[in-house]
Scaffold this active site. Structure first.
Site, short mmCIF file in Angstrom:
data_model
loop_
_atom_site.label_atom_id
_atom_site.label_comp_id
_atom_site.label_asym_id
_atom_site.label_seq_id
_atom_site.Cartn_x
_atom_site.Cartn_y
_atom_site.Cartn_z
N HIS A 1 0.00 -2.43 5.48
CA HIS A 1 1.17 -3.20 5.87
C HIS A 1 1.65 -3.98 4.66
O HIS A 1 0.88 -4.26 3.74
CB HIS A 1 0.85 -4.15 7.03
CG HIS A 1 2.07 -4.78 7.63
ND1 HIS A 1 3.17 -4.04 8.02
CD2 HIS A 1 2.38 -6.08 7.91
CE1 HIS A 1 4.09 -4.84 8.53
NE2 HIS A 1 3.65 -6.10 8.46
N CYS B 1 7.78 -0.33 7.60
CA CYS B 1 7.56 -1.65 7.00
C CYS B 1 7.71 -1.63 5.48
O CYS B 1 8.14 -2.63 4.89
CB CYS B 1 6.20 -2.20 7.41
SG CYS B 1 4.80 -1.11 7.02
N ASP C 1 8.21 -11.87 7.70
CA ASP C 1 8.06 -10.45 8.02
C ASP C 1 9.36 -9.97 8.66
O ASP C 1 9.66 -10.32 9.81
CB ASP C 1 6.88 -10.22 8.97
CG ASP C 1 6.51 -8.75 9.08
OD1 ASP C 1 7.41 -7.90 9.03
OD2 ASP C 1 5.31 -8.44 9.21
#
Length: 446
Positions: A267, A240, A284
């Site tokens: 995250h 991520c 995202d």
């Protein structure tokens, strides 16, 4: 009154102004009447509290008048506006230094050479054709509703949405454990290694080390964690951290204003400013998620404490956008007092906007005020939603039945899609109904 006293002392009588005397007597009467009414109110207040006095009233005489009462205590007030306070304790100072360091990420995307290289990688014709088609469809849907309805998203929003689909499906690859370069078998994580000079020169501050799972092979694989967006255009892989870094830079390359959102629970993701909707949109790239801020709480089942958005124009604490119900999905925020965090956000904004014109500063301050109203609205809506779930029949019967469903929460029920199943379960991001076993030792870094 002075003339009357003088007459009583034998002084010669003076002319008495009857109008002035009447005015003075009237004012004295009003003061006496006002004092009498105030004493009556005080007596009633004392009598009403005598039946059930507050704990602080036991054993203490009641004041004879409100004028002699002690000033009220404001220590219990919790909702007064916070006043920014500079950090004083070591923990708050460390938190400030960390946020100042993280705020440099969006500055790296302002390199014209980097943005030009990014545009060579992106299939612009495909992206703009998809955006134009979607924009026309949304506009037609809005016109069919009549009454001057506005399209759901603008053209630039559709450009980012098309870029998101291409990035997820065709460009970037997710990496858990890199395969063995000799036999292509799965590998097992064995720890961390120091970056080599060439890896460090390309922006890798840490390197993960993996060993081939086949006994006869024994090959070790190095996985550098690059944080240079230019390098990521060549490697096109990562987790991520790399996904958000590279995708945010590509959004900047196609002309959108972007934020890099850091979350203290390991995250990161992106926010893109929608001129059409006049607000920041959650994006995202790992999940191909667009405008789903409740994905991490209602969807993945995570609890969050800090969500800080950094842009070239400053920083904003956007936790309220992603944690709608702090009781259920919020974690303790103890890295610094809230007044200190507010001070840090103001400091970063002032630093990033120091060279801007007055007009640009005024525009950004207006956006900040509008966003603050939006974030407060989320809190109010959350409270209203919880109240609406209460069933009146349960109140009358004294029983607690199942709560009413929340349609908005049902839209974000899916768990995490990117990453291996065991990795998702170890991080506790499988969503509701999935057993989450959060063990920090089993987690890869973001």
């Amino acid at each position: 009154m002075a003339d009357a006293n003088a007459t009583q002392r034998g002084a010669p009588a003076a002319h008495i102004d009857s109008d002035k005397l009447a005015h003075e007597i009237t004012e004295q009467f009003r003061q006496v009447l006002s004092t009498k009414r105030m004493n009556e109110l005080t007596t009633r207040s004392v009598n009403s509290r005598s039946a059930s006095p507050a704990p602080r009233d036991f054993g203490t005489p009641q004041p004879p008048s409100l004028h002699n009462a002690p000033p009220p205590s404001y220590s219990s007030l919790r909702n007064i506006p916070l006043v920014p306070q500079p950090p004083q304790d070591p923990r708050s100072i460390r938190f400030k230094n960390m946020l100042l360091s993280l705020s440099n990420m969006p500055i790296r995307w302002e390199n014209p050479g980097l943005l030009d290289e990014a545009l060579r990688v992106v299939p612009l014709e495909q992206i703009y054709n998809e955006a134009e088609e979607e924009s026309q469809i949304l506009q037609a849907e809005a016109e069919s509703l009549g009454d001057g309805k506005k399209a759901a998203w603008g053209y630039q929003d559709c450009v980012v949405r098309a870029l998101l689909r291409w990035f997820k499906r065709s460009f970037f690859t997710w990496v858990n454990n890199p395969p063995c370069s000799r036999c292509y078998s799965p590998t097992i994580a064995v720890g961390m290694a120091a970056p080599l000079p060439d890896e460090q020169a390309r922006g890798a501050n840490q390197v993960e080390l993996y060993k081939c799972s086949v006994d006869g092979c024994g090959v070790y694989e190095r996985y550098p964690r690059y944080n240079d967006a230019f390098v990521l255009l060549q490697t096109r892989k990562g987790r991520c951290g790399e996904w958000a870094n590279c995708f945010s830079m590509l959004c900047r390359a196609v002309g959108s204003r972007v934020r890099w959102v850091w979350n203290s629970e390991d995250h990161v993701w992106t926010e893109v400013y929608s001129v059409h909707r006049k607000r920041w949109i959650h994006v995202d790239a790992c999940e191909e998620a667009w405008d789903k801020p409740r994905l991490y709480t209602e969807g993945w089942g995570k609890k969050l404490s800090y969500c800080i958005a950094f842009s070239v124009d400053g920083a904003m604490d956007v936790t309220r956008r992603y944690v709608r119900n702090p009781t259920k999905h919020g974690l303790k925020r103890d890295r610094a007092p809230e007044a200190v965090l507010l001070y840090i956000m103001d400091e970063i904004r002032a630093m990033r906007r120091s060279n801007l014109s007055k007009q640009d500063k005024f525009r950004l301050e207006g956006e900040d005020m509008r966003e603050n109203r939006e974030l407060r609205h989320y809190v109010i809506s959350s409270i209203a939603t919880e109240v609406s779930k209460i069933n009146p029949a349960d109140i009358l019967s004294g029983r607690q039945g199942p709560p009413r469903s929340d349609p908005d929460a049902e839209k974000a029920l899916e768990g995490r899609q990117s990453g291996a199943t065991e990795w998702i379960r170890a991080r506790g991001e499988g969503g509701r109904g999935t057993p989450n076993q959060q063990n920090p030792r089993d987690q890869h870094p973001r």
